[in-house]
Scaffold this motif. Structure first.
Motif, PDB file in Angstrom:
ATOM      1  N   MET A   1       0.843  -1.194   0.000  1.00  0.00           N
ATOM      2  CA  MET A   1       0.000   0.000   0.000  1.00  0.00           C
ATOM      3  C   MET A   1       0.884   1.253   0.000  1.00  0.00           C
ATOM      4  O   MET A   1       2.096   1.164   0.202  1.00  0.00           O
ATOM      5  CB  MET A   1      -0.911   0.008   1.244  1.00  0.00           C
ATOM      6  N   CYS A   2       0.248   2.415  -0.167  1.00  0.00           N
ATOM      7  CA  CYS A   2       1.004   3.673  -0.251  1.00  0.00           C
ATOM      8  C   CYS A   2       1.872   3.893   0.998  1.00  0.00           C
ATOM      9  O   CYS A   2       3.045   4.262   0.912  1.00  0.00           O
ATOM     10  CB  CYS A   2       0.053   4.851  -0.422  1.00  0.00           C
ATOM     11  N   ARG A   3       1.292   3.625   2.173  1.00  0.00           N
ATOM     12  CA  ARG A   3       2.044   3.846   3.406  1.00  0.00           C
ATOM     13  C   ARG A   3       3.267   2.934   3.461  1.00  0.00           C
ATOM     14  O   ARG A   3       4.362   3.352   3.838  1.00  0.00           O
ATOM     15  CB  ARG A   3       1.144   3.596   4.617  1.00  0.00           C
TER      16      ARG A   3
ATOM     17  N   ALA B   1       5.863   4.304   1.236  1.00  0.00           N
ATOM     18  CA  ALA B   1       6.533   5.482   1.824  1.00  0.00           C
ATOM     19  C   ALA B   1       7.576   5.042   2.852  1.00  0.00           C
ATOM     20  O   ALA B   1       8.625   5.669   2.993  1.00  0.00           O
ATOM     21  CB  ALA B   1       5.498   6.400   2.471  1.00  0.00           C
ATOM     22  N   GLU B   2       7.282   3.926   3.540  1.00  0.00           N
ATOM     23  CA  GLU B   2       8.222   3.448   4.565  1.00  0.00           C
ATOM     24  C   GLU B   2       9.543   2.979   3.962  1.00  0.00           C
ATOM     25  O   GLU B   2      10.590   3.072   4.598  1.00  0.00           O
ATOM     26  CB  GLU B   2       7.589   2.313   5.376  1.00  0.00           C
ATOM     27  N   ILE B   3       9.488   2.437   2.732  1.00  0.00           N
ATOM     28  CA  ILE B   3      10.716   1.876   2.158  1.00  0.00           C
ATOM     29  C   ILE B   3      11.221   2.682   0.952  1.00  0.00           C
ATOM     30  O   ILE B   3      12.081   2.214   0.202  1.00  0.00           O
ATOM     31  CB  ILE B   3      10.519   0.390   1.757  1.00  0.00           C
ATOM     32  N   ALA B   4      10.704   3.905   0.813  1.00  0.00           N
ATOM     33  CA  ALA B   4      11.049   4.697  -0.383  1.00  0.00           C
ATOM     34  C   ALA B   4      12.546   4.999  -0.482  1.00  0.00           C
ATOM     35  O   ALA B   4      13.124   4.963  -1.574  1.00  0.00           O
ATOM     36  CB  ALA B   4      10.243   6.000  -0.392  1.00  0.00           C
ATOM     37  N   SER B   5      13.201   5.265   0.653  1.00  0.00           N
ATOM     38  CA  SER B   5      14.643   5.552   0.609  1.00  0.00           C
ATOM     39  C   SER B   5      15.419   4.308   0.176  1.00  0.00           C
ATOM     40  O   SER B   5      16.390   4.401  -0.568  1.00  0.00           O
ATOM     41  CB  SER B   5      15.157   6.000   1.975  1.00  0.00           C
ATOM     42  N   ASP B   6      14.993   3.166   0.686  1.00  0.00           N
ATOM     43  CA  ASP B   6      15.677   1.914   0.309  1.00  0.00           C
ATOM     44  C   ASP B   6      15.522   1.672  -1.189  1.00  0.00           C
ATOM     45  O   ASP B   6      16.439   1.191  -1.852  1.00  0.00           O
ATOM     46  CB  ASP B   6      15.095   0.722   1.088  1.00  0.00           C
TER      47      ASP B   6
ATOM     48  N   HIS C   1       0.151   9.402  -6.945  1.00  0.00           N
ATOM     49  CA  HIS C   1       0.552  10.084  -5.710  1.00  0.00           C
ATOM     50  C   HIS C   1       1.918   9.569  -5.242  1.00  0.00           C
ATOM     51  O   HIS C   1       2.788  10.344  -4.830  1.00  0.00           O
ATOM     52  CB  HIS C   1      -0.476   9.858  -4.595  1.00  0.00           C
TER      53      HIS C   1
ATOM     54  N   THR D   1       4.676  10.846  -7.416  1.00  0.00           N
ATOM     55  CA  THR D   1       5.045  12.217  -7.025  1.00  0.00           C
ATOM     56  C   THR D   1       5.896  12.180  -5.754  1.00  0.00           C
ATOM     57  O   THR D   1       6.929  12.852  -5.654  1.00  0.00           O
ATOM     58  CB  THR D   1       3.780  13.071  -6.768  1.00  0.00           C
ATOM     59  N   PHE D   2       5.462  11.349  -4.797  1.00  0.00           N
ATOM     60  CA  PHE D   2       6.196  11.288  -3.519  1.00  0.00           C
ATOM     61  C   PHE D   2       7.641  10.840  -3.738  1.00  0.00           C
ATOM     62  O   PHE D   2       8.581  11.497  -3.260  1.00  0.00           O
ATOM     63  CB  PHE D   2       5.489  10.339  -2.534  1.00  0.00           C
TER      64      PHE D   2
ATOM     65  N   LEU E   1      10.909  13.039  -3.143  1.00  0.00           N
ATOM     66  CA  LEU E   1      11.910  12.607  -2.150  1.00  0.00           C
ATOM     67  C   LEU E   1      13.296  12.571  -2.808  1.00  0.00           C
ATOM     68  O   LEU E   1      14.289  13.003  -2.224  1.00  0.00           O
ATOM     69  CB  LEU E   1      11.546  11.221  -1.601  1.00  0.00           C
TER      70      LEU E   1
END
Lengths: 206, 86
Positions: free
Chosen positions: B3-5, B8-13, B36, B39-40, B44
């Motif tokens: 899911m989106c959340r 977002a939790e692993i976006a840097s990885d 969305h 874009t995030f 980032l």
């Protein structure tokens, strides 16, 4: 262990430091101290961190004679700072308290609904390139403000990994944290910068 | 399903190439379907470049001056010690 590959300028600097050349020390202090302070501030308050970095440089005047170049000069200096900080903490029975449990900043975590979808998605694309954005003086000032407001642990991880381009493995050794905890610190710090730029783009305010 | 959340939790990885093949694939699939999150992740990424481009992470000049003064003093002491020995 193989010797680290030193650039020509670093090799020349190391030779000059071994000879005790005062101009070389001046250059080295200017170039290497900012990151050494980032390391020290991970462990200690600002004033103790500055004292430790000063002490480390005094140690380096003799220790550089034994520097064999197994690592880069930067990594070697950072390890000296980290070890000295760890000894200071040990002797005063203190430890660095950092929260590694949440990977999302609360301000971002609150933007999802209970099903895990975006409730408040990012509204704007950061269309402009980083370089164009940086040309705006106000954003640069804002970034300064937010970087200095980051928790020390996040800022040290961010500085060493992004600004001073250490490998993850070196950052973990220097800061004495696990690879997964480094990932949490980096991600939290990056989210704060993301939230700052978003606010700046939307409202022009810092 | 990611899911989106979770993304977002692993976006840097994801950005740093630290995910395994399966996680990487599920991020890519999610990004194909979710603007969305596109874009995030894009924003980032720009934030990271912005941080790297920001070179004023240096401590204030006074701190560097004090460190420099201490090193100069220690160097002179060492040199005068040497010349006394000679």
């Amino acid at each position: 262990m193989d010797k680290a590959v030193h650039t020509e300028s670093e090799a020349a600097l190391i030779d000059d430091l071994k000879r005790g050349d005062s101009l070389a020390y001046r250059k080295a202090v200017r170039d290497y101290s900012p990151a050494m302070l980032s390391v020290a501030r991970f462990y200690l308050d600002h004033s103790s961190a500055e004292e430790i970095v000063q002490d480390c440089w005094v140690t380096v005047i003799d220790a550089i004679q034994k520097f064999e170049g197994r690592s880069g000069l930067k990594t070697w200096l950072h390890r000296i700072v980290a070890n000295r900080c760890k000894n200071t903490l040990r002797s005063s029975n203190r430890e660095v308290a950092t929260d590694f449990s949440e990977s999302l900043e609360p301000e971002l975590a609150n933007r999802f609904n209970s099903t895990g979808r975006w409730d408040l998605p990012p509204k704007l694309k950061f269309h402009e390139s980083a370089d164009t954005l940086m040309e705006k003086g106000a954003l640069s000032d804002c970034l300064d403000k937010h970087l200095s407001a980051l928790p020390e642990s996040q800022r040290s991880a961010l500085m060493l990994y992004e600004a001073h381009q250490h490998k993850s493995e070196d950052v973990c050794n220097i800061l004495d944290i696990s690879a997964s905890n480094l990932r949490v610190l980096l991600h939290r710090a990056r989210q704060r910068i993301f939230l700052m730029v978003e606010t700046f783009q939307e409202s022009g305010e810092c | 399903m990611l899911m989106c959340r979770g993304l977002a939790e692993i976006a840097s990885d994801y950005i740093d190439g630290e995910l395994n093949g399966r996680q990487n694939l599920s991020v890519k699939l999610h990004l194909m379907m979710c603007r969305h999150c596109r874009t995030f992740v894009g924003n980032l990424r720009t934030s990271i470049h912005l941080m790297k481009a920001h070179s004023s992470a240096h401590p204030d000049a006074d701190v560097l001056r004090r460190i420099d003064a201490r090193v100069t003093e220690a160097l002179s002491a060492k040199k005068s010690g040497k010349s006394n020995d000679e």
